[in-house]
Design a protein around this motif. Structure first.
Motif, short mmCIF file in Angstrom:
data_model
loop_
_atom_site.label_atom_id
_atom_site.label_comp_id
_atom_site.label_asym_id
_atom_site.label_seq_id
_atom_site.Cartn_x
_atom_site.Cartn_y
_atom_site.Cartn_z
N GLN A 145 0.82 -1.23 0.00
CA GLN A 145 0.00 0.00 0.00
C GLN A 145 0.85 1.28 0.00
OE1 GLN A 145 -0.20 -2.86 1.83
NE2 GLN A 145 -1.47 -2.32 3.58
N THR A 146 2.11 1.20 0.40
CA THR A 146 2.93 2.41 0.46
C THR A 146 3.97 2.47 -0.67
OG1 THR A 146 4.50 1.39 2.00
CG2 THR A 146 2.69 2.68 2.97
N HIS A 147 4.04 1.41 -1.49
CA HIS A 147 4.97 1.42 -2.62
C HIS A 147 4.55 2.53 -3.59
CE1 HIS A 147 6.58 0.08 -6.54
NE2 HIS A 147 7.62 -0.26 -5.79
N HIS A 148 5.48 3.44 -3.91
CA HIS A 148 5.19 4.58 -4.80
C HIS A 148 4.02 5.43 -4.30
CE1 HIS A 148 7.49 3.22 -8.66
NE2 HIS A 148 8.27 3.26 -7.59
N LEU A 149 3.90 5.54 -3.00
CA LEU A 149 2.88 6.43 -2.41
C LEU A 149 3.09 7.85 -2.94
CD1 LEU A 149 0.66 6.62 -0.15
CD2 LEU A 149 2.50 7.28 1.40
N ILE A 150 4.38 8.22 -3.08
CA ILE A 150 4.69 9.52 -3.66
C ILE A 150 5.08 9.28 -5.13
CG2 ILE A 150 6.17 11.57 -3.49
CD1 ILE A 150 4.17 11.17 -1.12
N ASP A 151 4.08 9.40 -5.99
CA ASP A 151 4.30 9.20 -7.42
C ASP A 151 4.11 10.54 -8.14
OD1 ASP A 151 1.60 9.62 -7.24
OD2 ASP A 151 1.01 7.63 -7.95
N ALA A 152 4.08 10.52 -9.46
CA ALA A 152 3.97 11.79 -10.21
C ALA A 152 2.70 12.55 -9.81
CB ALA A 152 3.97 11.49 -11.71
N ALA A 153 1.60 11.83 -9.59
CA ALA A 153 0.34 12.51 -9.23
C ALA A 153 0.48 13.19 -7.88
CB ALA A 153 -0.80 11.50 -9.23
N ALA A 154 1.08 12.50 -6.91
CA ALA A 154 1.24 13.08 -5.57
C ALA A 154 2.18 14.29 -5.64
CB ALA A 154 1.79 12.03 -4.61
N LEU A 155 3.26 14.17 -6.40
CA LEU A 155 4.21 15.29 -6.53
C LEU A 155 3.51 16.49 -7.16
CD1 LEU A 155 7.18 13.07 -7.66
CD2 LEU A 155 7.25 14.56 -5.65
N GLY A 156 2.63 16.21 -8.10
CA GLY A 156 1.90 17.28 -8.80
C GLY A 156 0.96 18.05 -7.89
N LYS A 157 0.57 17.45 -6.76
CA LYS A 157 -0.34 18.15 -5.83
C LYS A 157 0.43 19.06 -4.87
CE LYS A 157 -3.69 14.43 -5.92
NZ LYS A 157 -4.12 13.20 -5.30
N MET A 158 1.76 18.86 -4.78
CA MET A 158 2.55 19.63 -3.80
C MET A 158 2.77 21.05 -4.26
SD MET A 158 5.47 16.82 -2.83
CE MET A 158 5.01 15.14 -2.44
N LYS A 159 3.10 21.92 -3.29
CA LYS A 159 3.45 23.31 -3.62
C LYS A 159 4.73 23.29 -4.45
CE LYS A 159 1.87 25.31 0.76
NZ LYS A 159 2.29 26.05 1.96
N ARG A 160 4.91 24.29 -5.30
CA ARG A 160 6.16 24.36 -6.08
C ARG A 160 7.35 24.65 -5.18
NH1 ARG A 160 4.93 24.17 -11.42
NH2 ARG A 160 6.93 24.88 -12.24
N THR A 161 7.08 25.13 -3.98
CA THR A 161 8.16 25.42 -3.01
C THR A 161 8.36 24.25 -2.03
OG1 THR A 161 6.43 26.50 -1.73
CG2 THR A 161 7.90 27.93 -3.05
N ALA A 162 7.66 23.15 -2.24
CA ALA A 162 7.72 22.05 -1.25
C ALA A 162 9.06 21.31 -1.30
CB ALA A 162 6.58 21.07 -1.50
N ILE A 163 9.44 20.80 -0.14
CA ILE A 163 10.64 19.96 -0.03
C ILE A 163 10.21 18.61 0.56
CG2 ILE A 163 12.79 19.68 1.31
CD1 ILE A 163 13.24 22.71 0.85
#
Ligand code: DGY
Length: 329
Positions: free
Chosen positions: A215-233
């Protein structure tokens, strides 16, 4: 009675080896590099116990090739390198080292938050390079950590440790976990439970503290990254495959997010193509628990599990204690 035979798959801190040697016949893999699967099998053949690291993959085939093995003591809290289902089926006890590395790993997550936000590694390189021309008002501008919003994904012992540290920086702490924490924990850590989506959209820093599971494999994928702020770390001290590393490289290149501080990788020790060349990253070689005291406690804990097992007791950190009634003999 003959002493139990133990193979240790790497040189581990003395506290662990001394405890094992007091009760067992011990052989230790003599090289700095991990053994290959075949080398592991050759060295562990005929042994009663294996003390291994997260670099060793212990699956059904390895367990079948080592029929004398009764216990696998993993010197790590994460045990995604061991097929627990296969071990349970084979009648092999598996143990890990929870609890002793929480603060040390939370410290490192915070070090990555600070180092990535304030460009510490780039700044150090400039200072040493001979190219520094003196104080500059536009030089190496980074992101503030104080008063920023920290999103913690996985609110177990380590995630909570990161939240505790964030209070000193007067951060707003959001968290997401499959299980919501009790109210008193939320109150004492001033942490607010939010959906994953909300966390991704609102956080300035996102720190990952989940185990590696399907369930956590690739939890942070392109879609998740796309939801983050452009300033996110994004900071990862959990397991590499929780992030789709190729998608992360693309997001860092395209400016979808601002930076990443990583201690773990999808295919360790290899990095995704392009990652090492990105200046907006801080990349560490999986040293989350690497303090002298903590690694010593981890080794001792693994050894204690083995010693307790052969003394007829329940290993304190058994992951499949049900096996104890039907262990291979
Ligand atoms: C663990 O214990 O799982 C860490 O990744 C290594 O200490």
């Amino acid at each position: 009675m003959a002493k139990p035979q133990v193979f240790v798959s790497r040189n581990i801190p003395q506290a662990g080896l001394a405890l094992l040697r007091a009760h067992c016949e011990v052989s230790v893999w003599p090289h700095d590099r991990p053994p290959t699967t075949q080398e592991l099998i050759d060295n562990a053949r005929g042994k009663d116990a294996l003390v291994c690291l997260l670099t060793e993959r212990i699956d059904a085939a390895v367990l079948a090739a080592l029929p004398s093995l009764k216990i696998v003591a993993n010197v790590a809290v994460g045990y995604d390198n061991v097929d627990l289902t296969a071990a349970t089926q084979a009648g092999v006890v598996v143990t890990n080292t929870p609890g002793v590395l929480d603060d040390t790993t939370a410290d490192l997550a915070f070090a990555l938050i600070l180092a990535t936000a304030r460009r510490v590694v780039e700044a150090d390189a400039l200072t040493r390079s001979g190219r520094w021309t003196g104080w500059g008002i536009m030089q190496l501008l980074g992101h503030d950590v104080h008063h920023a919003t920290l999103g913690i994904i996985g609110f177990g012992r380590i995630g909570r440790g990161v939240a505790r540290r964030a209070r000193g920086f007067e951060m707003t702490v959001l968290y997401h976990d499959a299980l919501r924490a009790p109210e008193d924990v939320e109150r004492s850590l001033e942490a607010r439970y939010v959906t994953l989506d909300e966390l991704l959209r609102q956080s300035d820093f996102i720190s990952l503290h989940v185990p590696l599971l399907p369930q956590t494999h690739h939890l942070i994928d392109a879609a998740a990254l796309g939801k983050m702020k452009r300033t996110a770390i994004v900071v990862n001290t959990s397991r590499g495959p929780v992030i789709d590393e190729a998608a992360l490289v693309a997001a860092l290149k395209e400016g979808t997010i601002a930076g990443a501080g990583l201690d773990v990788y999808e295919h360790e020790p290899r990095l995704a193509p392009g990652l090492a060349a990105l200046p907006n990253t801080v990349l560490l070689p999986h040293i989350g628990s690497a303090s002298i005291a903590t690694r010593s406690k981890m080794a001792e804990m693994a050894a204690q599990n083995v010693v307790t097992f052969f003394a007829g007791g329940v290993p304190p950190n058994a992951l499949n204690p049900d096996v104890l009634g039907r262990v291979r003999r």
